[in-house]
Design a protein around this motif. Sequence first.
Motif, PDB file in Angstrom:
ATOM      1  N   SER A 272     -43.888  -3.342 -51.436  1.00  0.00           N
ATOM      2  CA  SER A 272     -44.477  -3.042 -52.741  1.00  0.00           C
ATOM      3  C   SER A 272     -46.008  -3.037 -52.677  1.00  0.00           C
ATOM      4  CB  SER A 272     -44.000  -4.096 -53.747  1.00  0.00           C
ATOM      5  OG  SER A 272     -44.482  -3.754 -55.009  1.00  0.00           O
ATOM      6  N   GLY A 273     -46.603  -1.979 -53.222  1.00  0.00           N
ATOM      7  CA  GLY A 273     -48.061  -1.873 -53.267  1.00  0.00           C
ATOM      8  C   GLY A 273     -48.682  -1.387 -51.973  1.00  0.00           C
ATOM      9  N   TYR A 274     -47.859  -0.976 -51.022  1.00  0.00           N
ATOM     10  CA  TYR A 274     -48.425  -0.474 -49.745  1.00  0.00           C
ATOM     11  C   TYR A 274     -48.370   1.060 -49.756  1.00  0.00           C
ATOM     12  CZ  TYR A 274     -49.304  -0.175 -44.692  1.00  0.00           C
ATOM     13  OH  TYR A 274     -49.836   0.098 -43.462  1.00  0.00           O
ATOM     14  N   PRO A 275     -49.502   1.716 -49.927  1.00  0.00           N
ATOM     15  CA  PRO A 275     -49.473   3.179 -50.088  1.00  0.00           C
ATOM     16  C   PRO A 275     -49.120   3.919 -48.793  1.00  0.00           C
ATOM     17  CG  PRO A 275     -51.738   2.366 -50.122  1.00  0.00           C
ATOM     18  CD  PRO A 275     -50.858   1.161 -50.067  1.00  0.00           C
ATOM     19  N   LEU A 276     -49.120   3.208 -47.666  1.00  0.00           N
ATOM     20  CA  LEU A 276     -48.763   3.875 -46.408  1.00  0.00           C
ATOM     21  C   LEU A 276     -47.282   3.700 -46.073  1.00  0.00           C
ATOM     22  CD1 LEU A 276     -51.878   3.014 -44.191  1.00  0.00           C
ATOM     23  CD2 LEU A 276     -51.409   5.100 -45.481  1.00  0.00           C
ATOM     24  N   ALA A 277     -46.500   3.256 -47.070  1.00  0.00           N
ATOM     25  CA  ALA A 277     -45.045   3.134 -46.845  1.00  0.00           C
ATOM     26  C   ALA A 277     -44.327   4.351 -47.415  1.00  0.00           C
ATOM     27  CB  ALA A 277     -44.520   1.869 -47.513  1.00  0.00           C
ATOM     28  N   VAL A 278     -43.374   4.856 -46.640  1.00  0.00           N
ATOM     29  CA  VAL A 278     -42.512   5.954 -47.100  1.00  0.00           C
ATOM     30  C   VAL A 278     -41.071   5.470 -47.027  1.00  0.00           C
ATOM     31  CG1 VAL A 278     -41.742   8.321 -46.679  1.00  0.00           C
ATOM     32  CG2 VAL A 278     -44.088   7.687 -46.143  1.00  0.00           C
ATOM     33  N   LEU A 279     -40.344   5.572 -48.126  1.00  0.00           N
ATOM     34  CA  LEU A 279     -38.929   5.202 -48.123  1.00  0.00           C
ATOM     35  C   LEU A 279     -38.117   6.491 -48.172  1.00  0.00           C
ATOM     36  CD1 LEU A 279     -38.886   2.300 -50.789  1.00  0.00           C
ATOM     37  CD2 LEU A 279     -39.836   2.295 -48.501  1.00  0.00           C
TER      38      LEU A 279
END
Length: 381
Positions: A221-228
């Motif tokens: 949560s809140g990590y803009p470099l994460a892609v689900l």
Amino acid sequence: MLIRYGMNARLPLYNSAKGCVFASSSVLRRQQFLIRTLGGCNSQSYQQRVGGIRSMAASGIEADADSILRAITPVLESTKHKGQAGKIAVVGGCREYTGAPYFAAISALKIGADLSHVFCTRDAAPVIKGYSPELIVHPILEESYNVRDEDKSNIKDRVLAEIDKWLERFDCLVVGPGLGRDPFLLDCVSDIIKHARQSNVPIVVDGDGLFLVTNHLDVVSGYPLAVLTPNVNEYKRLVSKVLNAEVIDPGAHQQVQLLAKRIGGVTILRKGKSDLMSDGDTVKSVSIYGSPRRCGGQGDILSGSVAVFLSWARQHGKAAETDPRISQMNPTLLGCIAASALLRKAAGIAFESKRRSTLTGDIIECLGRSLEEICPVYPSS
Ligand SMILES: NC(=O)C1=CN([C@@H]2O[C@H](COP(=O)(O)OP(=O)(O)OC[C@H]3O[C@@H](n4cnc5c(N)ncnc54)[C@H](O)[C@@H]3O)[C@@H](O)[C@H]2O)[C@@H](O)CC1
Ligand SMILES: Nc1ncnc2c1ncn2[C@@H]1O[C@H](COP(=O)(O)OP(=O)(O)OP(=O)(O)O)[C@@H](O)[C@H]1O
Ligand SMILES: [Mg+2]
């Protein structure tokens, strides 16, 4: 009643099991309620909302995937050294699943990454190594059945120390293909994600990685470099956990956008008949017709591909020179669009010749040709 999504797909407005409109069903009432409340704008009428969906489709939610692929794919030059086209790592592979991490890692190489690593359990490593000498395989993860309770803390420290040696060298981490759901293993992987975050390494979360983060949202949560990259089931679980709602079809675009926003601006790629993706601000779809074969492993190709294209989109300024509309887009979203389009085209090419016997390996073999058709190494002038 039909809404046009993108160029090829036509979806029924109310999507019941029989394809009919059941205005009285509780599912429909819930869908209507959700559409009314999505985005917290309760004053807008349902009709206005549906109108909004229509106009979103009409105003070009379908991504210009070919232009994006051309803009972010790096030129092959003799001045470049090994590693510059991407170093990817997959965290996945356990006793049950060795195919998934292999598919993700080899896809990254076949698209054009220079190095592809796999961090898996001790049992899975020799099998994955056996599939391909191209992959760098680290047998560092452990499942509970192999570990005594009193050793768990030391083993976890060892796993993290091993990962930390490599982490900053990677352009992107793919977490989850074939990971399994062992609690001790997932606990270690949760810390791996936290370390990757601290090092600002982009993370693609797929498969059992999504099982982990759905139950521990704070990890991403809140990590803009994460892609689900959820499939139909994984998306259902996420929507239920985060939005406390059911998946809706009319309003799917707003729902994916809201989901991304609620998880603090991560990017969501919802896989399906059309792939829908959002970073919480922009929503895009890729509806290119791929293949009617739904053999297992295609999602794994996608996660490895997102990792490569996302890295390219972050590294290469070429897009900025060519098209400001593309350069202004979030690189994680560009990576999702490019990967989805390439996979679908490759699946289409594989299906042309293999038909019912098309398997994931056949699609992987078509990734190179698919990219070459859109973005040739030596463009004719
Ligand atoms: N060769 C391999 O090693 C493979 C391993 N995989 C791994 O297997 C693990 C579990 O992933 P799953 O995708 O099976 O988990 P899911 O929880 O998504 O799927 C569980 C079950 O749901 C069913 N299902 C799938 N798509 C559906 C749909 N559209 N509508 C209704 N039901 C549907 C499937 O029959 C499956 O048995 C992950 O770690 C994944 O990466 C998969 O990637 C497939 C290939
Ligand atoms: N109904 C469909 N029509 C067309 N393409 C689809 C359809 N469903 C999925 N796809 C495509 O297949 C790719 C993989 O999606 P899928 O839902 O099979 O993932 P998955 O279940 O995670 O796969 P895996 O077996 O690797 O875990 C997606 O990129 C999507 O574009
Ligand atoms: Mg999957």
